[in-house]
Write a protein that holds these residues in place. Structure first.
Motif, PDB file in Angstrom:
ATOM      1  N   UNK A  12     127.186  29.991   8.130  1.00 22.05           N
ATOM      2  CA  UNK A  12     128.153  29.769   9.210  1.00 22.05           C
ATOM      3  C   UNK A  12     129.219  30.851   9.212  1.00 22.05           C
ATOM      4  N   UNK A  13     129.693  31.220   8.027  1.00 26.40           N
ATOM      5  CA  UNK A  13     130.709  32.274   7.923  1.00 26.40           C
ATOM      6  C   UNK A  13     130.160  33.614   8.388  1.00 26.40           C
ATOM      7  N   UNK A  14     128.924  33.915   8.003  1.00 30.17           N
ATOM      8  CA  UNK A  14     128.294  35.173   8.431  1.00 30.17           C
ATOM      9  C   UNK A  14     128.118  35.211   9.945  1.00 30.17           C
ATOM     10  N   UNK A  15     127.689  34.090  10.514  1.00 26.70           N
ATOM     11  CA  UNK A  15     127.487  34.032  11.965  1.00 26.70           C
ATOM     12  C   UNK A  15     128.809  34.197  12.706  1.00 26.70           C
ATOM     13  N   UNK A  16     129.855  33.582  12.186  1.00 24.90           N
ATOM     14  CA  UNK A  16     131.175  33.728  12.813  1.00 24.90           C
ATOM     15  C   UNK A  16     131.653  35.174  12.741  1.00 24.90           C
ATOM     16  N   UNK A  17     131.477  35.786  11.591  1.00 28.41           N
ATOM     17  CA  UNK A  17     131.887  37.181  11.401  1.00 28.41           C
ATOM     18  C   UNK A  17     131.143  38.093  12.382  1.00 28.41           C
ATOM     19  N   UNK A  18     129.842  37.877  12.503  1.00 29.23           N
ATOM     20  CA  UNK A  18     129.035  38.692  13.427  1.00 29.23           C
ATOM     21  C   UNK A  18     129.482  38.496  14.866  1.00 29.23           C
ATOM     22  N   UNK A  19     129.751  37.259  15.246  1.00 26.39           N
ATOM     23  CA  UNK A  19     130.174  36.963  16.615  1.00 26.39           C
ATOM     24  C   UNK A  19     131.539  37.557  16.914  1.00 26.39           C
ATOM     25  N   UNK A  20     132.425  37.536  15.947  1.00 24.90           N
ATOM     26  CA  UNK A  20     133.758  38.114  16.153  1.00 24.90           C
ATOM     27  C   UNK A  20     133.668  39.611  16.417  1.00 24.90           C
ATOM     28  N   UNK A  21     132.918  40.300  15.583  1.00 27.04           N
ATOM     29  CA  UNK A  21     132.798  41.751  15.766  1.00 27.04           C
ATOM     30  C   UNK A  21     132.066  42.091  17.057  1.00 27.04           C
ATOM     31  N   UNK A  22     131.150  41.251  17.461  1.00 27.76           N
ATOM     32  CA  UNK A  22     130.438  41.495  18.722  1.00 27.76           C
ATOM     33  C   UNK A  22     131.391  41.386  19.902  1.00 27.76           C
ATOM     34  N   UNK A  23     132.278  40.397  19.896  1.00 30.01           N
ATOM     35  CA  UNK A  23     133.183  40.228  21.036  1.00 30.01           C
ATOM     36  C   UNK A  23     134.298  41.273  21.023  1.00 30.01           C
ATOM     37  N   UNK A  24     134.613  41.807  19.871  1.00 28.91           N
ATOM     38  CA  UNK A  24     135.641  42.851  19.791  1.00 28.91           C
ATOM     39  C   UNK A  24     135.102  44.226  20.169  1.00 28.91           C
ATOM     40  N   UNK A  25     133.792  44.419  20.075  1.00 30.80           N
ATOM     41  CA  UNK A  25     133.183  45.748  20.190  1.00 30.80           C
ATOM     42  C   UNK A  25     133.338  46.318  21.603  1.00 30.80           C
ATOM     43  N   UNK A  26     133.794  47.551  21.661  1.00 22.42           N
ATOM     44  CA  UNK A  26     133.953  48.249  22.936  1.00 22.42           C
ATOM     45  C   UNK A  26     132.659  49.008  23.238  1.00 22.42           C
ATOM     46  N   UNK A  27     131.751  48.351  23.948  1.00 23.33           N
ATOM     47  CA  UNK A  27     130.442  48.944  24.230  1.00 23.33           C
ATOM     48  C   UNK A  27     130.550  50.219  25.059  1.00 23.33           C
ATOM     49  N   UNK A  28     131.603  50.350  25.830  1.00 20.28           N
ATOM     50  CA  UNK A  28     131.757  51.526  26.687  1.00 20.28           C
ATOM     51  C   UNK A  28     131.884  52.805  25.880  1.00 20.28           C
ATOM     52  N   UNK A  29     132.368  52.684  24.649  1.00 20.46           N
ATOM     53  CA  UNK A  29     132.591  53.847  23.793  1.00 20.46           C
ATOM     54  C   UNK A  29     131.639  53.862  22.599  1.00 20.46           C
ATOM     55  N   UNK A  30     131.329  52.695  22.067  1.00 21.38           N
ATOM     56  CA  UNK A  30     130.614  52.628  20.799  1.00 21.38           C
ATOM     57  C   UNK A  30     129.103  52.546  20.923  1.00 21.38           C
ATOM     58  N   UNK A  31     128.596  51.918  21.983  1.00 18.11           N
ATOM     59  CA  UNK A  31     127.163  51.621  22.053  1.00 18.11           C
ATOM     60  C   UNK A  31     126.386  52.653  22.861  1.00 18.11           C
ATOM     61  N   UNK A  32     125.160  52.891  22.436  1.00 18.45           N
ATOM     62  CA  UNK A  32     124.264  53.809  23.141  1.00 18.45           C
ATOM     63  C   UNK A  32     123.379  53.025  24.102  1.00 18.45           C
ATOM     64  N   UNK A  33     122.979  53.677  25.181  1.00 20.28           N
ATOM     65  CA  UNK A  33     122.014  53.092  26.117  1.00 20.28           C
ATOM     66  C   UNK A  33     121.255  54.220  26.779  1.00 20.28           C
TER      67      UNK A  33
END
Length: 781
Positions: A332-353
């Motif tokens: 549960x803690x790992x899933x929460x941690x992953x979800x938090x970082x996912x919602x904080x992530x700025x895909x416009x700058x950080x993610x490739x597509x």
């Protein structure tokens, strides 16, 4: 006589041995003793010198700090973090004074404080568990226990008032409350809460920035802490007031003025979220609005977002519920941690597509600029092309023979494979590098991703072919929009940035961030040609006057927008039904003199009709954002006559006028008029009502009876879904209903209805406006 053994003989020296003089032996021993004594002295003195060197030189700072810590009571004064403003000086983040509650159990024990009373009252005021507080207060050897951070002034005042009242009571005279301190601190406030959350970032409990602007400019914003220093005795107790105290004021942090415009940011987020909801976007949606000439970022968003005031709470309620249901605590803690970082992530700058066909604007401009192709370069598309044994298909069955504009407008993959072959790998890679794809943009934000591309030494025929139409190179949205802006701004690659000015604590400008041109990538002539071609692809019309360009879904009335759609596979799936896609669109306006560009990328949409094409899903988002953003910036519209007829405007008030005068006024304003129900001389009721925003050429119903309470005649709204543009408009007109066009505007035989704002079979008043969303069924990119 028996001979005695040699060793038993008395007074007979051994043979060949001479007896040493006694005085010589004494001198030798004294010399040795002196030497040994000197050595001992030297070693001892050396050890003393070495230790003095270690203590006074090597360990000086450490020991001085330890001595100071033992002798001084040191309280930190937290500085105010710098204010973050948008480009119109609206406050996006600011710090206010709060307090941290700390306790000294040692001082409490010394004064006889009733720690049970303290624990119960603090628990009540701070909304904490009394037992957990009591356990901290029982640590009588400790002079510092943190009770709670960042309490507001009313709570701090309540604690102070209770201590004063308690100590003045009979109970307090015997067991006074001591050892409770309120230490001034600062708390970060975000007035808009969710606005630009992935851009701004937030601060942690220590006041340091986490992600975004707060992190990237942490040293600028943070300031320097102050101190209040007082003497304490050997047992760690503060000496009486006045014995010694010194204060060092905190220095507040510098402020930042961003290039972001809060109004444009809000517009971008609104339409992105609409797309997420409507198209069930699985992996969030990204949007960027950029000044094409300066690189200033006017808006940037990743949706869904999160609340800056409560960043650790999972914003997606359904996901939060799933996480809460996980039985294993570690999982549960790992899933929460992953979800938090996912919602904080700025895909416009950080993610490739994979940008897909949006990248074709790069290939097209490079082919023109290098001289490898010209506007007459033709190619006959038969639906596919084979390169080194690999077949690459076109989105269409076949285009037939295309010239340069036809290849761009039709987004023909085989045509762009051919352009890549005509340039060759070296020229293609040189332009890739010039456009900035071989390096990060350097935008002033954390965690920028790095483009993944095929280098020249590994650029074979197949790699060149797929790279030319945008499927092999994966890049970030910020990289793509920066390169695409160079295509239409005169050929200049500009530095993207989000900070406009740095202010001191008093609000004075101490630094202006000037626009920076990295290099000229294209000639002005090539840029002008590309601008014209991209604008024509959006705005050209057929013989009926309907929009007919391959990128017409990006049309913006009054601004002559240009643009290019893109659809690309996220990864190769074993089955077609498992394949997922990036849907994107890049647009700019005004076409004749571009001011801003907008890039939208939807990561894994699931449209109800099974559509995933960027031209259908992402283009309407860009269309709406361009329209509203340019109006926010005060860029005037220049309508064609056909566009002017559909401009939305407020209905004039004609109640009380004669029927003829009312009809004349409405017609002068561009409206149609129905006077069949106005049998008298004076208009007493009109529908739509005065002030209603409707398209010009809407029909206004006039009544000579006052029907404001009962309403006008009612009609039933039809089901328009899947009707063609012409059929839908004709159906509504026959019922006396008006239409407001959304999505693809301008009409055409291939345009069909996908949505209507008022459900079928609803009873509405005649003259009502039905908002209808149109899509082009022929858009395949």
């Amino acid at each position: 006589m028996k001979k005695q053994p040699e060793h038993n003989r008395k007074n007979v020296p051994p043979q060949d041995t001479a007896k040493a003089p006694k005085s010589a032996v004494s001198r030798s021993m004294r010399t040795r003793a002196i030497v040994l004594a000197a050595l001992f002295v030297l070693v001892g003195f050396g050890a003393v010198v070495y230790n003095l060197y270690q203590l006074q030189i090597v360990q000086h700072d450490e020991l001085a700090a330890r001595a100071e810590n033992q002798q001084l009571a040191d309280e930190t004064i937290t500085p105010n973090r710098g204010v973050i403003y948008d480009s119109d000086m609206k406050v996006l983040a600011r710090s206010n004074k709060v307090w941290t509650v700390v306790a000294s159990p040692r001082d409490m024990a010394k004064s006889g404080t009733n720690i049970n009373d303290v624990a119960v009252k603090l628990a009540e005021l701070l909304e904490l568990d009394a037992q957990s507080i009591l356990e901290k207060l029982q640590k009588s050897e400790s002079n510092y226990q943190l009770i709670k951070r960042q309490i507001e002034k009313p709570v701090a005042d309540a604690i102070t008032a209770w201590i004063t009242e308690y100590n003045a009571s009979d109970k307090g005279k015997d067991t006074p409350v001591a050892g409770i301190s309120l230490v001034q601190d600062a708390k970060r406030y975000y007035p808009y809460q969710t606005l630009a959350s992935t851009i701004i970032g937030f601060v942690n409990a220590d006041g340091d920035g986490v992600l975004g602007i707060e992190s990237y400019y942490n040293d600028t914003l943070k300031g320097t802490a102050g101190r209040v220093v007082g003497m304490k005795n050997a047992w760690g107790y503060d000496l009486p007031n006045g014995t010694y105290e010194a204060a060092y004021d905190a220095e507040d942090g510098n402020g930042l003025v961003l290039t972001l415009n809060a109004s444009i940011q809000s517009t971008l987020e609104k339409y992105l979220q609409n797309a997420v909801d409507q198209y069930h976007v699985e992996n969030r949606a990204v949007g960027i609005v950029m000044d094409v000439n300066t690189g200033a970022i006017l808006a940037m968003a990743t949706m869904p977002d999160y609340n800056l005031q409560d960043p650790y709470t999972i914003a997606d309620e359904a996901l939060a519920a799933q996480i809460a249901a996980i039985a294993d605590e570690n999982e549960r803690a790992d899933a929460r941690y992953t979800a938090q970082w996912a919602q904080w992530r700025n895909k416009a700058v950080a993610d490739l597509y994979y940008p897909g066909s949006v990248f074709k604007v790069i290939t097209a401009s490079a082919a023109l600029d290098s001289g490898a192709a010209n506007l007459n370069t033709s190619y006959t598309c038969k639906g596919s092309i084979t390169v080194a044994g690999r077949t690459m298909r076109c989105a269409h069955t076949n285009h037939g023979t295309l010239d340069f504009f036809g290849g761009l407008d039709g987004s023909c993959n085989p045509y762009y494979v051919t352009l890549g072959q005509m340039m060759g790998a070296e020229t293609f890679c040189n332009y890739m590098q010039a456009f900035g794809f071989y390096e990060k943009t350097g935008v002033d934000m954390d965690d920028e991703g790095t483009t993944q591309y095929v280098p020249l030494e590994r650029m074979g025929p197949v790699e060149l072919a797929s790279s030319a139409f945008g499927q092999t190179t994966s890049t970030t949205p910020i990289q793509m929009i920066t390169a695409a802006c160079a295509v239409i701004n005169g050929g200049y690659l500009v530095q993207p940035h989000v900070v406009k000015q740095v202010l001191d604590a008093d609000g004075n400008i101490i630094e202006n961030v000037e626009p920076e041109v990295k290099r000229q990538v294209l000639s002005a002539e090539t840029s002008a040609t590309m601008r014209e071609l991209l604008t024509r692809s959006v705005n050209m019309r057929d013989s009926r006057g309907d929009l007919a360009g391959g990128n017409k879904t990006g049309y913006v009335a009054g601004y002559k927008a240009g643009g290019k759609s893109g659809t690309s596979q996220r990864k190769q799936a074993l089955k077609d039904e498992e394949q997922t896609y990036y849907s994107s669109y890049w647009g700019f306006a005004p076409g004749d003199d571009p001011q801003i560009a907008v890039l939208v990328m939807l990561d894994t949409p699931h449209d109800e009709q099974g559509t995933y094409y960027g031209g259908r899903l992402a283009a309407p988002v860009v269309q709406n954002v361009l329209d509203e953003a340019l109006q926010t910036l005060g860029v005037p519209k220049e309508y064609t006559e056909a566009e002017l007829a559909k401009v939305e405007t407020a209905v004039p008030n004609v109640a009380g006028s004669s029927v003829n005068a009312a009809a004349g006024k409405l017609r002068e304003s561009g409206f149609n008029v129905d006077i069949e129900r106005a049998t008298g001389d004076t208009v007493l009721y009109q529908y739509p009502a005065a002030g209603t925003i409707v398209p010009r050429q809407s029909t206004i119903i006039l009544y000579s009876e006052d029907r404001s309470e009962s309403g006008g005649d009612l009609v039933t709204v039809p089901n328009l879904t899947d009707m063609s543009y012409d059929a839908a408009c004709a159906t509504l007109k026959s019922l006396g209903l008006n239409v407001s066009e959304k999505g693809v505007k301008g009409g055409g035989k291939t345009i069909v209805v996908t949505e209507q704002d008022i459900a079928a079979d609803t009873q509405v008043e005649i003259g009502s406006v039905i908002e209808v969303t149109f899509h082009d069924t022929t858009v395949l990119d």
